[in-house]
Design an enzyme around this catalytic site. Structure first.
Site, short mmCIF file in Angstrom:
data_model
loop_
_atom_site.label_atom_id
_atom_site.label_comp_id
_atom_site.label_asym_id
_atom_site.label_seq_id
_atom_site.Cartn_x
_atom_site.Cartn_y
_atom_site.Cartn_z
N GLU A 287 2.98 9.57 -19.18
CA GLU A 287 4.23 9.72 -19.91
C GLU A 287 3.97 9.85 -21.42
O GLU A 287 4.78 10.42 -22.15
CB GLU A 287 5.14 8.51 -19.63
CG GLU A 287 6.60 8.87 -19.57
CD GLU A 287 7.50 7.75 -19.07
OE1 GLU A 287 7.04 6.61 -18.90
OE2 GLU A 287 8.69 8.01 -18.85
N HIS A 308 -13.00 8.08 1.74
CA HIS A 308 -12.81 8.67 3.07
C HIS A 308 -11.59 9.58 3.10
O HIS A 308 -11.08 9.91 4.17
CB HIS A 308 -12.73 7.56 4.11
CG HIS A 308 -13.99 6.76 4.17
ND1 HIS A 308 -14.96 6.94 5.14
CD2 HIS A 308 -14.48 5.82 3.31
CE1 HIS A 308 -15.98 6.13 4.90
NE2 HIS A 308 -15.71 5.44 3.79
N LYS A 422 17.47 13.60 -14.74
CA LYS A 422 18.67 12.75 -14.83
C LYS A 422 19.91 13.61 -15.02
O LYS A 422 20.94 13.38 -14.40
CB LYS A 422 18.54 11.80 -16.03
CG LYS A 422 17.50 10.72 -15.86
CD LYS A 422 17.59 9.76 -17.03
CE LYS A 422 16.37 8.88 -17.09
NZ LYS A 422 16.27 8.12 -18.33
O1 PA5 Z 1 7.89 4.00 -20.74
C1 PA5 Z 1 9.09 4.23 -20.78
O2 PA5 Z 1 9.75 4.21 -21.83
C2 PA5 Z 1 9.87 4.51 -19.51
O3 PA5 Z 1 9.04 4.64 -18.42
C3 PA5 Z 1 10.86 3.39 -19.27
O4 PA5 Z 1 10.19 2.17 -19.18
C4 PA5 Z 1 11.66 3.63 -17.99
O5 PA5 Z 1 12.26 4.88 -18.01
C5 PA5 Z 1 12.74 2.55 -17.84
O6 PA5 Z 1 13.62 2.58 -18.91
P1 PA5 Z 1 14.56 1.37 -19.23
O7 PA5 Z 1 13.74 0.18 -19.55
O8 PA5 Z 1 15.37 1.83 -20.40
O9 PA5 Z 1 15.43 1.14 -18.02
#
Ligand code: PA5
Length: 446
Positions: A287, A308, A422
């Site tokens: 990410e 494996h 989303k």
């Molecule tokens: O690393 C990040 O920012 C994301 O993966 C969030 O942790 C994830 O989308 C969850 O978001 P939130 O804590 O706002 O629910």
């Protein structure tokens, strides 16, 4: 201390090439330190470990003690960075057969809000029926659909089973100081709540209450976890000579390999308990890096299990990969192979040896084979699997990620790509405010 060995990348990128990045890496680390890099409003993780106070940890431990006393199960509702760190640490430290051999001292730690599987939620709520359970609702934005959906179900069930007053004691919110539905709900209901600092993004938040509270509820030593991270923060401080800074060397090595055409990094472990460390790491790096058409693809395998299955691909598939192995030097327990009179399985040559010796030889043999097969190998060794060493590993990976993203020239701390699904999902579900998108998507699907 954590040891980084990059000597097995030498046939592919020379030590000279890697060392050649030293000054760039130092410059990049300075931009993190000075707060002049892209995404500089999300650098709270950089000195987070050393800013944690004993009072703060005592408060977390007190909340954890309440949940441990009042609950037989605690559900951690969260997704992405709001659950993976806690899950990774808890799984790494727990007995592999925790669910079979519960000691009755610690509540079962369950996770929800990280998927929308109807069967998953049905089975979870069925399991919780007539049990004393609590919920830790974690969402920085406070509006994430997966988490909000699970929390709505769990809150209702908790209140129905134990009444609103007890529910107030066993529901804890970890969210933004002011914004979002999770904050509004916590304030209205009077839940104990913790703030996720504005300047710490989800995937860098395991050392905030996001990770610390569930880990403490599971019965693990958060002081040692933080101490490990603090020691790593000091060991990798800006200005540390390149060769003494493992996070800098890791970032430089990844970058040298990426530039040489290796586009996939596979994180391997030889301990099944580290499976979720791989999941946490994939989120942290995937990410953070995967932007603007750039970034190493982070994959993970559990070895020897996956030798494996994925072992074939790693050994002989497309040569665009390198491997980073997390090696745990000493297991917690000792188990010797017994001798067998009949020796039908032909394994008497192992009699008297520890299982870990076989595992270590599998690891070494695999490393040699993969290097022969064209796969550069980075090795990260930790002494043992405990809170202290996991704390080191967490900070090491966070800093390595921050540095590498800046070498790539991407903002490590945003995730604009996550919004795409989303928008479509809300449009398809007819969420108010998405009318235009609904129309556009329906036209597309005709
Ligand atoms: O690393 C990040 O920012 C994301 O993966 C969030 O942790 C994830 O989308 C969850 O978001 P939130 O804590 O706002 O629910």
């Amino acid at each position: 201390m954590l040891k980084l060995d990059i000597t097995k990348t030498a046939p592919f990128v020379s030590a000279e090439t890697i060392n050649g990045y030293a000054s760039r890496v130092a410059a990049v680390q300075k931009t993190l330190e000075l707060g002049t890099c892209p995404g500089n409003d999300f650098l709270g993780w950089l000195h987070l470990p050393t800013s944690i106070t004993p009072e703060f940890l005592a408060d977390i431990k007190a909340t954890a003690a309440t949940l441990r006393k009042e609950c037989d199960a605690v559900v951690v509702a969260g997704i992405g960075g709001s659950y993976l760190g806690a899950k990774a640490v808890i799984e790494a430290l727990s007995s592999s057969f925790e669910w079979l051999a519960r000691d009755g001292k610690s509540p079962a730690i369950l996770f929800a809000g990280n998927n929308i599987g109807e069967d998953y939620l049905y089975e979870l709520t069925s399991y919780l029926r007539n049990k004393r359970f609590g919920v830790i609702n974690i969402s920085k934005s406070g509006t994430t659909t997966e988490t909000a959906l699970a929390f709505r179900l769990l809150k209702k069930q908790c209140e129905e089973q134990c009444g609103k007053e007890v529910a107030k004691k066993v529901i804890v919110a970890i969210t933004d100081a002011k914004r979002g539905a999770a904050r509004t709900c916590a304030d209205k209901e009077g839940y104990k709540s913790y703030i996720i600092p504005d300047n710490v993004g989800g995937r860098f938040s395991v050392l905030t209450p996001v990770g610390l509270l569930p880990i403490a509820v599971a019965g693990f030593d958060i002081e040692q976890l933080v101490r490990g991270a603090q020691d790593m923060e000091r060991q990798t401080a800006e200005g540390t000579p390149f060769e003494n800074n493992p996070a800098a060397v890791y970032a430089a090595t990844r970058h040298a390999l990426y530039t040489s055409g290796k586009k996939i990094e596979i994180l391997a472990n030889y301990q099944p308990k580290l499976h979720y460390i791989g999941e946490w790491w994939k989120q942290l790096y995937g990410e953070s890096e995967g932007k603007d058409g750039k970034g190493l693809f982070p994959a993970s395998v559990d070895l020897t299990t996956d030798l494996h299955s994925m072992g074939q691909w790693i050994q002989a598939g497309e040569r665009t990969i390198f491997e980073t192995v997390i090696s745990v030097e000493a297991p917690k327990y000792s188990l010797l192979f017994p001798s067998d009179e009949e020796n039908l399985d032909g394994l008497n040559f192992l009699a008297g040896k520890r299982v870990d010796e076989v595992n270590k030889m599998a690891e070494l043999g695999t490393q040699l084979a993969h290097v022969d097969g064209g796969v550069p190998n980075i090795r990260i060794a930790i002494d043992c699997l405990d809170e202290y060493h996991l704390g080191q590993l967490i900070y090491f990976f966070e800093l390595g990620c921050g540095i590498h993203c800046n070498l790539l020239g991407v903002n490590a701390f945003n995730q604009p790509g996550v919004e795409a699904y989303k928008k479509n999902m809300f449009a398809l579900l007819g969420k108010p405010g998405y009318e235009k998108e609904t129309e556009a998507i329906q036209a597309r699907l005709k």
